[in-house]
Design an enzyme around this catalytic site. Structure first.
Site, PDB file in Angstrom:
ATOM      1  N   HIS A 109      25.244   6.313   1.139  1.00 20.64           N
ATOM      2  CA  HIS A 109      24.817   5.308   0.161  1.00 20.64           C
ATOM      3  C   HIS A 109      23.973   4.241   0.844  1.00 20.64           C
ATOM      4  O   HIS A 109      24.506   3.259   1.358  1.00 20.64           O
ATOM      5  CB  HIS A 109      26.054   4.676  -0.472  1.00 20.64           C
ATOM      6  CG  HIS A 109      26.972   5.677  -1.100  1.00 20.64           C
ATOM      7  ND1 HIS A 109      27.829   6.464  -0.367  1.00 20.64           N
ATOM      8  CD2 HIS A 109      27.157   6.026  -2.398  1.00 20.64           C
ATOM      9  CE1 HIS A 109      28.509   7.259  -1.188  1.00 20.64           C
ATOM     10  NE2 HIS A 109      28.125   7.017  -2.417  1.00 20.64           N
TER      11      HIS A 109
ATOM     12  N   GLY B 178      37.186   2.620  -1.013  1.00 16.34           N
ATOM     13  CA  GLY B 178      36.456   3.788  -1.500  1.00 16.34           C
ATOM     14  C   GLY B 178      36.831   4.008  -2.956  1.00 16.34           C
ATOM     15  O   GLY B 178      35.957   4.070  -3.813  1.00 16.34           O
TER      16      GLY B 178
ATOM     17  N   ASP C 194      29.729  -3.582  -9.181  1.00 18.96           N
ATOM     18  CA  ASP C 194      29.994  -3.387 -10.607  1.00 18.96           C
ATOM     19  C   ASP C 194      31.207  -2.483 -10.813  1.00 18.96           C
ATOM     20  O   ASP C 194      32.012  -2.695 -11.718  1.00 18.96           O
ATOM     21  CB  ASP C 194      28.777  -2.727 -11.276  1.00 18.96           C
ATOM     22  CG  ASP C 194      27.533  -3.590 -11.182  1.00 18.96           C
ATOM     23  OD1 ASP C 194      27.556  -4.725 -11.694  1.00 18.96           O
ATOM     24  OD2 ASP C 194      26.530  -3.126 -10.579  1.00 18.96           O
TER      25      ASP C 194
ATOM     26  N   ASN D  23      24.191  -6.124  -9.108  1.00 13.50           N
ATOM     27  CA  ASN D  23      22.881  -5.460  -9.066  1.00 13.50           C
ATOM     28  C   ASN D  23      22.570  -4.688 -10.343  1.00 13.50           C
ATOM     29  O   ASN D  23      21.514  -4.083 -10.478  1.00 13.50           O
ATOM     30  CB  ASN D  23      22.768  -4.558  -7.828  1.00 13.50           C
ATOM     31  CG  ASN D  23      23.767  -3.407  -7.867  1.00 13.50           C
ATOM     32  OD1 ASN D  23      24.390  -3.138  -8.891  1.00 13.50           O
ATOM     33  ND2 ASN D  23      23.913  -2.724  -6.749  1.00 13.50           N
TER      34      ASN D  23
ATOM     35  N   HIS E 115      21.414   4.476  -4.940  1.00 12.95           N
ATOM     36  CA  HIS E 115      22.858   4.292  -4.744  1.00 12.95           C
ATOM     37  C   HIS E 115      23.452   5.295  -3.759  1.00 12.95           C
ATOM     38  O   HIS E 115      24.035   4.893  -2.760  1.00 12.95           O
ATOM     39  CB  HIS E 115      23.598   4.389  -6.087  1.00 12.95           C
ATOM     40  CG  HIS E 115      25.068   4.617  -5.936  1.00 12.95           C
ATOM     41  ND1 HIS E 115      25.970   3.589  -5.821  1.00 12.95           N
ATOM     42  CD2 HIS E 115      25.797   5.764  -5.832  1.00 12.95           C
ATOM     43  CE1 HIS E 115      27.186   4.087  -5.667  1.00 12.95           C
ATOM     44  NE2 HIS E 115      27.114   5.408  -5.669  1.00 12.95           N
TER      45      HIS E 115
ATOM     46  N   GLU F 215      51.374  -3.208 -12.523  1.00 14.02           N
ATOM     47  CA  GLU F 215      51.925  -2.309 -11.502  1.00 14.02           C
ATOM     48  C   GLU F 215      50.882  -1.897 -10.467  1.00 14.02           C
ATOM     49  O   GLU F 215      51.171  -1.785  -9.276  1.00 14.02           O
ATOM     50  CB  GLU F 215      52.518  -1.044 -12.152  1.00 14.02           C
ATOM     51  CG  GLU F 215      53.715  -1.293 -13.048  1.00 14.02           C
ATOM     52  CD  GLU F 215      53.325  -1.739 -14.458  1.00 14.02           C
ATOM     53  OE1 GLU F 215      52.111  -1.757 -14.781  1.00 14.02           O
ATOM     54  OE2 GLU F 215      54.242  -2.082 -15.237  1.00 14.02           O
TER      55      GLU F 215
ATOM     56  N   HIS G 207      59.817   7.080 -21.185  1.00 15.74           N
ATOM     57  CA  HIS G 207      60.428   6.351 -20.076  1.00 15.74           C
ATOM     58  C   HIS G 207      61.173   7.262 -19.101  1.00 15.74           C
ATOM     59  O   HIS G 207      61.796   6.773 -18.174  1.00 15.74           O
ATOM     60  CB  HIS G 207      61.385   5.290 -20.612  1.00 15.74           C
ATOM     61  CG  HIS G 207      60.683   4.061 -21.099  1.00 15.74           C
ATOM     62  ND1 HIS G 207      59.679   4.116 -22.039  1.00 15.74           N
ATOM     63  CD2 HIS G 207      60.813   2.748 -20.767  1.00 15.74           C
ATOM     64  CE1 HIS G 207      59.238   2.892 -22.269  1.00 15.74           C
ATOM     65  NE2 HIS G 207      59.902   2.043 -21.500  1.00 15.74           N
TER      66      HIS G 207
END
Ligand SMILES: Cc1ncc(C[n+]2csc(CCOP(=O)(O)OP(=O)(O)O)c2C)c(N)n1
Ligand SMILES: [Mg+2]
Length: 685
Positions: A29, A130, A171, A201, A277, A429, A490
């Site tokens: 990238h 990442g 973003d 960007n 990108h 969580e 649950h």
């Protein structure tokens, strides 16, 4: 002017190293490193207190690259600052963290410049990133850690901890839910040591953010209560520096800097496009880009004269000075506060204080027993008192998880009480698990808790715990169908199997209160592995250990609880958690009928799998093929212990909403059913 030139040269070195590395690797990238080189330059060379000679100095500022795909930013700057490698014993050996050769081998096997920033693998990486959003969420844990450490250890004239955390995000990070959870928590806790810089960007992989992401991010952060700043030009170093200056002066809230940038800056055909990108620019575009930087067009992996020296004069000198001052301060602190200094040193090495296991409870035999979560509560309260830096909390389920530390003085961690040992994560969580990672990266011993079913909501960060080899602790209660009436939403089914599948993660499902104690004893001594505890909501009989083997067998993952007379079994019952007492009952029935049964408690596959073949064969003798596994969870994977001819009494569907007793009947978790399965295997009625 000369200085300006040197600065531009340094920035363009980051850019061109990134471009060349991606080009050479034929993947990666380039665009974001090209755009953010001035930002990274400013943070590192002008602002951060970080000593490249000692990248693990405890009071260093932290740098988190949450948009981890832009890893070449980090590899470039670690290389150019000559950051030193640290080995597993926390020693620096005079080797670079990232060499130029590593950069030449970007993304190749063994290179210290892998595709994404990897903690442990490359010194100077503060957290693995990442999976977008994780880095910023983890940085909140780092912020909490600094507040807690400062509160416990600073004394008048001794600012032992006063570091800041800088996290860069894009973003993608802003779109991910975990970042929102974490941002909300960070401002609630008033983390003014935390600065996120958002690379605005307006480009992601599929193109312009016009197609997906049109909200007002600034307004969102204002609403969270952050200090929001804007820098309209990513190449304007003075404005960037000014914003970071304001950050450091801002109290009681975190700072969010919106930075407008141009992805692929300087590439004539690719700037501001998604094409910049995630793919190499291509030879021709590389040439044109270098021309636009005033760079020699054919030079590759060029570090011009003076660039290393430029960084040495900036971050090198500033970082060294800051670290040396701190080291002197700490030496004086050690004289005045020897106990506190020892704590800091032990913590840094992930050691435990002496007496860490004193007063751990022993539970007497009791057929009615005690719930896993209640036994856990007792243990947690002991550990948190014995180990000053052991603490944590729940995602709003403290009263149910029984993870609240209730001893005198435990206190709540809040903005105005940063010494509290009860963290309240709220119903977040995912951010909780990332925060626990951040705490652990800061060398605190942290736990997070929720219902086992909602481990799914935390899983990406638990996975990173394992990948980073962090000794985090996840306390998950309501581990099976114990909350019967709540129903299938649950009731965990596949969660155990899925967590057992994470490499390096220790998953433990203790079978009674004493196994809970032993599970914690095992977990607390881990230094490089995370652990998940699956605990029951309902009481489990406390086994009579004078009759059955000692619970210390937990440390081997599985152990023979009760055996056929003479130890020559014809059938083996294997169970975990709430099914252990059930298997014991079935075992007693079989014995009473003259069947040579053995019952094995298997709280942890992972631990058992790491025992010697000899031990494993002693617990599960290969010649005994009649085996029954019982576990209130997906049957998935149990074949490895019962073989193709064994029986697995487990879940093949979701659960149901009903009282536990009825569910146990419906799904076959009853002693008679288990005993019948064993007899069937033996061809007996
Ligand atoms: C959780 C997660 N989902 C998807 C991806 C794949 N991915 C990597 S980068 C990227 C686009 C990120 O856009 P942005 O953060 O704006 O980065 P920029 O291209 O501007 O550097 C995506 C979808 C990922 N790394 N993590
Ligand atoms: Mg973007």
């Amino acid at each position: 002017m000369a200085d300006d030139k040197a600065v531009q040269l340094a920035i363009n070195t980051i850019r061109t190293l990134s471009i060349d590395a991606v080009q050479q690797a034929k993947s990666g990238h380039p665009g974001t490193p090209m755009a953010l080189a001035p930002l990274v330059y400013t943070i590192w060379n002008r602002v951060m207190r970080f000593d490249p000679q000692d990248p693990i100095w405890p009071n260093r500022d932290r740098f988190v690259l949450s948009n981890g795909h832009a890893s070449m930013l980090l590899w470039s700057v670690l290389h150019l600052t000559r950051t030193q490698a640290v080995n597993a014993d926390y020693e620096t050996l005079g080797l670079p963290s990232v060499s130029l050769d590593d950069i030449r081998h970007f993304r190749q096997l063994e290179s210290r410049a892998p595709g994404h920033p990897e903690y442990h693998w490359v010194s100077g990486v503060e957290t693995t990133t990442g999976p977008l959003g994780q880095g910023v969420a983890t940085s909140v844990g780092m912020g909490i850690a600094e507040k807690w450490l400062a509160n416990r250890y600073n004394r008048p004239g001794f600012e032992i901890f006063d570091y800041n955390i800088y996290a860069i995000c894009g973003d993608g990070c802003m779109m991910e839910g975990v970042a929102s959870e974490a941002a909300s928590l960070a401002s609630h806790l008033g983390l003014d040591n935390l600065c996120w810089i958002y690379d605005n960007n307006r480009i992601t992989i599929e193109g312009s953010t016009r197609i997906t992401f049109t909200e007002d991010v600034e307004a969102r952060f204002l609403a969270y209560g952050w200090n929001v700043l804007r820098v309209g030009d990513a190449n304007d170093l003075e404005r960037i520096e000014h914003a970071l200056d304001i950050f450091r002066k801002t109290k009681e809230r975190p700072t969010f800097v919106v930075l407008d940038s141009h992805i692929g800056y300087g590439a004539p055909h690719k700037q501001d496009t998604a094409a910049a990108h995630g793919e190499p620019l291509g030879d021709e575009e590389v040439r044109l880009t270098k021309r636009s930087y005033g760079w020699p067009e054919d030079a590759k992996f060029l570090v011009p004269d003076g660039v290393y020296e430029h960084f040495a004069a900036g971050i090198g000198a500033r970082g060294l000075k800051a670290r040396q001052q701190w080291t002197e301060l700490f030496a004086a602190y050690r004289v005045k506060y020897p106990e506190l200094a020892t704590e800091i040193e032990q913590m840094q090495r992930r050691e435990l204080p002496s007496g860490w296991d004193r007063n751990l409870p022993v539970f007497p035999a009791d057929p009615k027993g005690i719930a896993g979560r209640d036994a856990s509560a007792k243990v947690l309260n002991v550990l948190a008192q014995n180990i000053p830096w052991f603490f944590g909390g729940s995602a709003d389920l403290g009263p149910s998880n029984k993870t609240t530390l209730t001893y005198e003085g435990a206190g709540d961690f809040q903005a105005d009480s940063p010494g509290g040992k009860n963290l309240h994560f709220g119903i977040r969580e995912h951010a909780m698990a990332a925060t626990v990672n951040g705490l652990s990266l800061s060398k605190l011993r942290a736990f997070g808790a929720t219902f086992f079913i909602f481990s799914d909501y935390a899983r990406p960060a638990i996975r990173l715990s394992a990948l980073m080899e962090l000794p985090t602790i996840f306390v998950f209660t309501h581990d099976a169908m114990g909350d019967g009436e709540d129903g299938p939403t649950h009731q965990p089914v596949e969660q155990l199997a899925s967590l057992r599948a994470i490499p390096g993660l220790v998953t433990l499902r203790p079978g009674d209160a004493n196994e809970v104690v032993e599970a914690y004893r095992y977990i607390v001594q881990l230094r490089h592995e995370p652990a998940v505890l699956a605990l029951s909501r309902q009481p489990l009989p406390t086994l009579d250990r004078s009759r059955y083997a000692a619970a210390s067998g937990v440390a081997r993952g599985a152990y023979v609880l009760g055996d056929a007379p003479g130890g020559n079994p014809e059938v083996i019952l294997i169970a975990s958690g709430s099914e252990v007492s059930l298997a014991v009952e079935a075992h007693e029935k079989l014995i009473a009928e003259g069947i040579r049964s053995r019952v094995v408690s298997m709280p942890s596959w992972d631990i058992f799998d790491h025992q010697t073949q000899e031990y494993r064969d002693s617990v599960l003798p290969p010649k005994v093929t009649a085996r029954v596994a019982v576990e209130q969870a997906s049957t998935f994977g149990w074949e490895r212990y019962v073989g193709t001819s064994g029986r697995i009494i487990g879940m093949k569907t979701f659960g149901a909403s009903a009282p536990l007793k009825e569910l146990q009947r419906k799904f076959g978790f009853e002693p008679d059913h288990v005993a019948a399965a064993a007899k069937e295997l033996l061809g007996r009625k």
